[in-house]
Design an enzyme around this catalytic site. Structure first.
Site, short mmCIF file in Angstrom:
data_model
loop_
_atom_site.label_atom_id
_atom_site.label_comp_id
_atom_site.label_asym_id
_atom_site.label_seq_id
_atom_site.Cartn_x
_atom_site.Cartn_y
_atom_site.Cartn_z
N ASP A 123 41.49 33.99 49.79
CA ASP A 123 40.43 34.99 49.83
C ASP A 123 39.13 34.34 50.27
O ASP A 123 38.72 33.31 49.71
CB ASP A 123 40.26 35.62 48.44
CG ASP A 123 39.46 36.91 48.49
OD1 ASP A 123 39.49 37.59 49.53
OD2 ASP A 123 38.82 37.24 47.48
N HIS A 130 27.25 41.39 50.69
CA HIS A 130 27.78 41.21 49.33
C HIS A 130 27.31 39.88 48.76
O HIS A 130 26.86 39.82 47.60
CB HIS A 130 29.30 41.27 49.37
CG HIS A 130 29.96 40.92 48.07
ND1 HIS A 130 29.95 41.77 46.99
CD2 HIS A 130 30.65 39.82 47.69
CE1 HIS A 130 30.62 41.23 45.99
NE2 HIS A 130 31.05 40.03 46.38
N GLU A 195 36.95 45.20 44.74
CA GLU A 195 36.30 44.59 45.90
C GLU A 195 36.92 45.17 47.16
O GLU A 195 38.14 45.14 47.34
CB GLU A 195 36.43 43.06 45.88
CG GLU A 195 35.61 42.42 44.77
CD GLU A 195 35.49 40.92 44.91
OE1 GLU A 195 34.59 40.35 44.29
OE2 GLU A 195 36.30 40.31 45.65
N GLU A 197 37.93 45.01 50.75
CA GLU A 197 38.22 43.95 51.70
C GLU A 197 39.24 44.41 52.73
O GLU A 197 39.97 45.37 52.53
CB GLU A 197 38.78 42.71 50.99
CG GLU A 197 37.90 42.17 49.88
CD GLU A 197 38.33 40.80 49.40
OE1 GLU A 197 38.95 40.05 50.21
OE2 GLU A 197 38.06 40.46 48.23
N ASP A 229 40.63 43.28 45.84
CA ASP A 229 40.72 42.08 45.00
C ASP A 229 40.10 42.41 43.64
O ASP A 229 38.94 42.10 43.38
CB ASP A 229 39.99 40.93 45.69
CG ASP A 229 40.17 39.62 44.96
OD1 ASP A 229 41.22 39.42 44.33
OD2 ASP A 229 39.26 38.76 45.04
N ARG A 233 34.67 40.74 36.00
CA ARG A 233 33.39 40.05 36.19
C ARG A 233 32.96 39.27 34.95
O ARG A 233 32.27 38.23 35.08
CB ARG A 233 32.31 41.08 36.54
CG ARG A 233 32.58 41.88 37.80
CD ARG A 233 32.64 41.01 39.04
NE ARG A 233 32.76 41.83 40.25
CZ ARG A 233 32.95 41.33 41.46
NH1 ARG A 233 33.07 40.03 41.63
NH2 ARG A 233 33.06 42.13 42.50
N GLN A 236 34.80 36.06 35.03
CA GLN A 236 34.33 35.25 36.15
C GLN A 236 33.03 34.52 35.81
O GLN A 236 32.84 33.35 36.17
CB GLN A 236 34.14 36.15 37.37
CG GLN A 236 33.87 35.41 38.67
CD GLN A 236 33.86 36.34 39.87
OE1 GLN A 236 34.06 37.54 39.75
NE2 GLN A 236 33.63 35.79 41.04
N LYS A 249 40.51 36.79 38.74
CA LYS A 249 41.03 37.33 39.99
C LYS A 249 42.55 37.38 40.07
O LYS A 249 43.11 38.21 40.80
CB LYS A 249 40.53 36.46 41.16
CG LYS A 249 39.02 36.39 41.30
CD LYS A 249 38.49 37.59 42.02
CE LYS A 249 37.03 37.38 42.44
NZ LYS A 249 36.53 38.49 43.26
N THR A 253 46.12 41.86 42.85
CA THR A 253 45.45 42.26 44.09
C THR A 253 46.29 43.37 44.70
O THR A 253 47.51 43.25 44.76
CB THR A 253 45.35 41.08 45.06
OG1 THR A 253 44.57 40.04 44.47
CG2 THR A 253 44.71 41.50 46.37
N GLU A 370 27.62 45.38 42.51
CA GLU A 370 26.45 45.68 43.32
C GLU A 370 25.92 47.09 43.07
O GLU A 370 24.71 47.30 42.94
CB GLU A 370 26.78 45.53 44.80
CG GLU A 370 27.26 44.16 45.22
CD GLU A 370 27.94 44.19 46.56
OE1 GLU A 370 27.23 44.20 47.58
OE2 GLU A 370 29.18 44.23 46.59
#
Length: 423
Positions: A123, A130, A195, A197, A229, A233, A236, A249, A253, A370
């Site tokens: 990834d 971002h 996420e 992607e 993904d 948070r 993380q 993570k 996925t 975000e």
């Protein structure tokens, strides 16, 4: 780059009537996948409108020239292109209706699988908007680290937990530590995120110790998909230093399961946006004039959310974000070239994630981190519920649409998942 030919003709129609004007799978698309028709084993197939057609059965019936497996299609660009040409002719020419129709199945009756066994998954972090937005949450005065504009940033993810669209997502458990706490605790994530992607399927690949030149990188890209993904948070924030993402993570996925080929996307190529004045030019091994001229993709990206309460009220999904693939700071070819630049061997069926593709405005953010500004700004939904991060029962859907004047638009199919409670 792949040439435009008669398979892209916007006037071409199919005798599979649902394909004509289909938002995702018109005859100009013809993506590959691995599908189980009712009561049958998985086999290579092509999506056409609301149907799929069995490639292996077509070969057995003598309607296709080449032995076909998805592994061979990924590894062999010439076979991938040949099958596309044959399928375009077969599905457009009404002379083939009687002979080919027995191998057509309603997509709703079939089970769609991952298209191949994914050997490795990497990834990246190629969405600069971002990177800046997330960086500001932690480093308001210096959101981008010094290396970002010089080197494509990435990490090795977990291939075993990649799943196709529609498979539920179990809320992960892990360690977190509150800012005012002395010790961490173990439990379900409270800040579960998505996420937005693109996934990139690796084609032929390279031998160990042999880099891939930027001029050849496109020949090693076998196709694209959508990729979510999922990210915890809170895990993380506690675990990522000094080695980066781990349990935050690797729990799952989700990808859209159809391989949309470079050939299908040929009309939707764009020049890579020029870097702002003052930004460094990439090192020579990452710079290719042809790649800069047509290495970006004209894809509109959308993320929608439908909560359990919204489904109960029969409310439509709520649009959280609209972004575009052109917001990537690095091209896909640059990502692949950098990955192999130290001699790392990429193999057919490996998967690359681009990283979150956010745009420059709040309504184009590619994650709830975000959108909610780290949980400070809740989103109000049509059901009068609010969200800062995902809750149990929420369904998250990613979609993509390729558009260009004078060509038929096409899509990738859904990339969706429903959040289940932690176990």
């Amino acid at each position: 780059m792949t040439a435009i030919d008669n398979t892209h003709d916007p006037k071409q129609t199919s005798w599979v009537s649902s394909a004509n004007g289909h938002a995702d799978f018109p005859i100009q698309n013809l993506p590959y996948g691995l599908v189980s028709p009712p009561n049958e084993a998985p086999r290579a197939a092509v999506a056409i409108g609301e149907s799929i057609i069995d490639l292996q059965a077509l070969v057995a019936a003598g309607l296709m020239h080449d032995p076909i497996t998805l592994d061979a299609i990924l590894a062999t660009p010439a076979l991938r292109k040949s099958v596309r040409t044959q399928m375009s002719r077969l599905l457009s020419d009404e002379r083939y209706i009687d002979t080919a129709q027995p191998y057509l199945h309603a997509a709703s009756d079939c089970t769609v699988h991952l298209p191949t066994r994914i050997g490795d998954y990497t990834d990246f972090y190629a969405g600069i908007h971002h990177a800046v937005s997330v960086g500001k949450l932690f480093r308001p005065d210096n959101p981008l680290l010094p290396n970002y504009k010089h080197v494509p940033i990435g990490y090795h993810g977990r291939a075993s937990s990649i799943r196709p669209s529609g498979e539920p997502v179990v809320r992960p458990k892990g360690q977190t530590r509150a800012p005012d706490a002395e010790s961490p605790v173990f439990g379900p994530s409270k800040r579960l995120d998505f996420e937005l992607e693109l996934g990139v399927w690796v084609g032929p690949g390279n031998a160990l110790g042999t880099p891939i030149d930027i001029a050849d990188a496109a020949t090693h890209i076998a196709g694209f998909c959508l990729l979510n993904d999922w990210s915890a948070r809170d895990f993380q924030a506690w675990e990522y230093q000094p080695l980066g993402p781990f349990l935050a993570k690797n729990f799952m996925t989700t990808i859209s399961p159809w391989i949309v080929t470079p050939e299908a996307l040929a009309p939707f190529r764009l020049a890579q946006p020029a870097r702002p004045d003052g930004d460094p030019r990439p090192l020579p091994y990452l710079w290719g004039d042809a790649d800069q001229a047509s290495g970006a993709l004209n894809l509109k990206l959308e993320v929608t959310l439908r909560t359990q309460e919204m489904r109960a009220q029969n409310l439509p999904a709520y649009a959280l974000s609209h972004s575009e693939a052109r917001h990537m700071y690095w091209t896909v070819a640059q990502l692949l070239t950098h990955h192999a630049s130290n001699g790392c061997n990429l193999q057919p069926g490996d998967l690359l994630g681009t990283g979150t593709i956010s745009g420059p405005t709040p309504d184009s953010a590619g994650s709830l981190l975000e959108i909610s500004e780290g949980g400070k700004k809740p989103v109000t939904l049509p059901s009068n519920e609010t969200r800062t991060f995902l809750e149990d029962g929420d369904e998250l859907i990613l979609r993509a649409n390729a558009e260009a004047d004078g060509f038929a638009s096409l899509g990738f199919g859904d990339c969706r998942g429903v959040i289940l409670p932690a176990r």
